[in-house]
Design an enzyme around this catalytic site. Structure first.
Site, PDB file in Angstrom:
ATOM      1  N   HIS A  65       0.532   2.793   0.567  1.00 39.51           N
ATOM      2  CA  HIS A  65       0.625   4.252   0.776  1.00 39.51           C
ATOM      3  C   HIS A  65       2.085   4.679   0.873  1.00 39.51           C
ATOM      4  O   HIS A  65       2.408   5.831   0.646  1.00 39.51           O
ATOM      5  CB  HIS A  65      -0.156   4.684   2.024  1.00 39.51           C
ATOM      6  CG  HIS A  65       0.509   4.291   3.306  1.00 39.51           C
ATOM      7  ND1 HIS A  65       0.528   3.002   3.783  1.00 39.51           N
ATOM      8  CD2 HIS A  65       1.222   5.014   4.202  1.00 39.51           C
ATOM      9  CE1 HIS A  65       1.205   2.957   4.918  1.00 39.51           C
ATOM     10  NE2 HIS A  65       1.632   4.168   5.194  1.00 39.51           N
ATOM     11  N   LYS A  70       6.172  -4.212   3.143  1.00 37.83           N
ATOM     12  CA  LYS A  70       7.148  -4.957   3.952  1.00 37.83           C
ATOM     13  C   LYS A  70       6.450  -5.904   4.901  1.00 37.83           C
ATOM     14  O   LYS A  70       5.428  -5.564   5.487  1.00 37.83           O
ATOM     15  CB  LYS A  70       7.956  -3.912   4.761  1.00 37.83           C
ATOM     16  CG  LYS A  70       9.127  -4.460   5.502  1.00 37.83           C
ATOM     17  CD  LYS A  70      10.372  -4.502   4.646  1.00 37.83           C
ATOM     18  CE  LYS A  70      11.493  -5.263   5.302  1.00 37.83           C
ATOM     19  NZ  LYS A  70      11.325  -6.716   5.238  1.00 37.83           N
ATOM     20  N   LYS A  94       2.045  -1.206  12.114  1.00 32.87           N
ATOM     21  CA  LYS A  94       3.324  -1.315  12.829  1.00 32.87           C
ATOM     22  C   LYS A  94       4.353  -0.340  12.251  1.00 32.87           C
ATOM     23  O   LYS A  94       5.008   0.410  12.976  1.00 32.87           O
ATOM     24  CB  LYS A  94       3.818  -2.759  12.649  1.00 32.87           C
ATOM     25  CG  LYS A  94       4.850  -3.239  13.591  1.00 32.87           C
ATOM     26  CD  LYS A  94       5.282  -4.665  13.232  1.00 32.87           C
ATOM     27  CE  LYS A  94       4.221  -5.710  13.492  1.00 32.87           C
ATOM     28  NZ  LYS A  94       4.748  -7.082  13.334  1.00 32.87           N
ATOM     29  N   LYS A 106       2.428  -9.360   4.008  1.00 29.24           N
ATOM     30  CA  LYS A 106       2.765 -10.612   4.697  1.00 29.24           C
ATOM     31  C   LYS A 106       2.615 -11.771   3.737  1.00 29.24           C
ATOM     32  O   LYS A 106       1.757 -11.732   2.849  1.00 29.24           O
ATOM     33  CB  LYS A 106       1.810 -10.823   5.887  1.00 29.24           C
ATOM     34  CG  LYS A 106       2.338 -11.776   6.925  1.00 29.24           C
ATOM     35  CD  LYS A 106       3.484 -11.155   7.682  1.00 29.24           C
ATOM     36  CE  LYS A 106       3.713 -11.646   9.039  1.00 29.24           C
ATOM     37  NZ  LYS A 106       4.356 -10.647   9.882  1.00 29.24           N
ATOM     38  N   SER A 362      14.981  -4.300   9.999  1.00 37.15           N
ATOM     39  CA  SER A 362      14.867  -4.639   8.573  1.00 37.15           C
ATOM     40  C   SER A 362      15.031  -3.370   7.728  1.00 37.15           C
ATOM     41  O   SER A 362      15.650  -3.392   6.662  1.00 37.15           O
ATOM     42  CB  SER A 362      13.492  -5.242   8.278  1.00 37.15           C
ATOM     43  OG  SER A 362      13.483  -6.612   8.561  1.00 37.15           O
TER      44      SER A 362
HETATM   45  N1  GLU Z   1       7.948 -10.791  10.561  1.00 36.19           N
HETATM   46  C1  GLU Z   1       8.323  -9.670  11.350  1.00 36.19           C
HETATM   47  C2  GLU Z   1       7.082  -8.931  11.830  1.00 36.19           C
HETATM   48  O1  GLU Z   1       6.012  -9.475  11.908  1.00 36.19           O
HETATM   49  C3  GLU Z   1       9.336  -8.784  10.651  1.00 36.19           C
HETATM   50  C4  GLU Z   1       8.877  -8.144   9.393  1.00 36.19           C
HETATM   51  C5  GLU Z   1       9.994  -7.441   8.634  1.00 36.19           C
HETATM   52  O2  GLU Z   1      11.104  -7.332   9.119  1.00 36.19           O
HETATM   53  O3  GLU Z   1       9.697  -7.010   7.510  1.00 36.19           O
HETATM   54  O4  GLU Z   1       7.168  -7.808  12.220  1.00 36.19           O
END
Ligand code: GLU
Length: 471
Positions: A65, A70, A94, A106, A362
């Protein structure tokens, strides 16, 4: 530890609980909840002894969306498709909660990284990146990985280098991955960002008298007894910053054992002991607990699970004594344990909010890569000049001279790290009050996790509604 339902069902259960508080159409909710795409791959690598091993890996893009998608890449023996899907969906929520304009994704590679040499890890990482690039599952505007359990800046540098090699002179190619080392396009403050974000979240929660009173606690982080489970990058930095703020770290648990000192452990000394001996166990100024899981059951104010999912489950929830559970890890509390803790009035600071500091920074790194300029470079000296003039004007009016140290601190311009940390603080503080006010608005004791999911779902729904696809 086992849970009766899978990790992705667990996340979906939280989603459904929150969805019931919205008036959104069923199909729109289904679209938000489902994983959009998943790429499962197998590829061979040559081990140092000349043998060939087939590696299994995944990348899941839960929601497009907003683009890019990320989320981190984890190297763990227990990675599987369900886990990657669950973690990708958590990334979507998140990012929405902290208003980072990305969809969720992921990745995972099913290896125990300790069993591989650096050369082998490099070849696995480069091949994985190449596979992603082949299928358009990586790119600054498509999908941007980051560190997660078992990976760090070194792996991100290999990913960036491989992507640059295959992306044909894309000027923004460094933005294909975050969490890189600073000389390779990384940003200052990324390494401790998740731990720092965890601290800001805990600090906000502890600052509200009304909520602390209900838990029988005083306000503020100072003096709180904290247990840290998982002493990796997130656990270590969260512990360090909490200690600096006056909390007492009474126990630390790692995969190979746990240590306890009711008077408080020195986070730095434990860290140094581990660097020297490769373990926290044996740290001289502490008692060794019978098992690493025993740390979770200690009497404490704040329990910070900072490793993997499902460490607090139906099996041990009855023994948990913490008043606040601060989910630095993703999914550390199983769905049934969650309900039992809430019934007992335990405050749970949910993962989808609390560990969002990593992806927030990030985002700053990605912006830096796309803008090709370090934060602060344009204004630091200008600010310092302006501050110095204000300081001299004050000296002229008050006929008082500041001490050199005072003058220097008053006229300091913001460095990249200052700006990153302040942007992170702003993000975590704002999001906490947003989800708390949603939980208040919904009433009937709606917990912070449900409120955070309501927040995410409503924000994501708007993106689809604006497209005119859904009413
Ligand atoms: N792996 C981290 C998380 O679960 C960071 C993810 C990121 O920075 O894209 O939030």
């Amino acid at each position: 530890m086992s849970s009766t339902i899978s990790f992705s069902e667990q996340v979906n259960r939280n989603f459904d609980k929150a969805a019931a508080h919205t008036n959104l159409e069923r199909m729109l909710l289904t679209q938000i909840r489902n994983c959009n795409s998943i790429y499962r791959m197998s590829f061979p690598i040559k081990r140092d002894d000349g043998s060939i091993e087939v590696i299994n890996a995944w990348r899941c893009e839960h929601s497009q969306h907003k683009l890019p998608t990320k989320g981190g890449i984890r190297y763990s023996e227990s990675v599987n498709e369900d886990e990657v899907m669950a973690l990708a969906s958590l990334m979507t929520y998140k990012c929405a909660i902290v208003e980072v304009p990305f969809g969720g994704a992921k990745g995972g590679i099913k290896i125990d990284r300790r069993q591989y040499s650096e050369r082998e890890l490099e070849s696995i990482t480069r091949r994985y990146t190449f596979e992603l690039a082949k299928k358009n599952f990586i790119g600054p505007g498509v999908d941007v990985p980051a560190p997660d359990f078992g990976t760090g800046a070194r792996e991100m540098a290999w990913i960036a280098d491989t992507y640059q090699a295959v992306s044909g002179g894309n000027i923004d190619s460094l933005g294909c991955v975050t969490g890189k080392p600073v000389p390779q396009g990384g940003i200052r403050g990324r390494t401790d960002a998740t731990g720092r974000g965890v601290y800001f979240g805990i600090r906000e929660a502890c600052s509200i008298e009304e909520d602390m009173k209900k838990l029988g606690l005083s306000t503020g982080v100072e003096g709180k007894r904290v247990v840290i489970q998982g002493y990796g990058n997130v656990g270590f930095h969260a512990a360090k910053i909490l200690e600096e703020a006056g909390a007492r770290i009474i126990a630390i648990a790692e995969f190979d054992g746990a240590i306890f000192n009711p008077k408080g452990l020195s986070v730095q000394a434990v860290h140094e002991h581990r660097v020297e001996t490769a373990s926290i166990v044996g740290y001289p100024d502490a008692e060794i607990l019978a098992t690493n899981m025993a740390a979770l059951e200690l009497d404490c104010d704040i329990l910070v699970p900072a490793a993997l999912e499902n460490v607090i489950t139906a099996e041990n929830v009855g023994n948990i004594k913490a008043k606040i559970i601060a989910e630095a890890a993703n999914g550390p509390v199983s769905a049934d344990a969650n309900d039992r803790l809430l019934e007992r009035g335990v405050m749970i600071l949910p993962d989808a909010y609390l560990n969002a500091g990593g992806v927030t920074v990030s985002y700053f790194e990605w912006l830096k890569n796309l803008s090709h300029v370090r934060f602060g470079r344009m204004q630091k000296r200008f600010e310092e000049g302006a501050f110095r003039r204000i300081v001299s004007a004050i000296e002229n009016v008050t006929h008082r001279e500041f001490a050199d140290e005072e003058r220097q601190s008053l006229s300091r311009g913001a460095s990249e790290e200052d700006l990153v940390n302040s942007g992170l603080e702003e993000t975590m503080v704002l999001a906490y009050h947003q989800i708390r006010s949603i939980s208040k608005r919904l009433g009937k004791g709606v917990d912070l996790r449900t409120a955070a999911f309501v927040d995410a779902i409503e924000k994501i729904a708007v993106c689809y509604q604006e497209l005119g696809i859904f009413p």
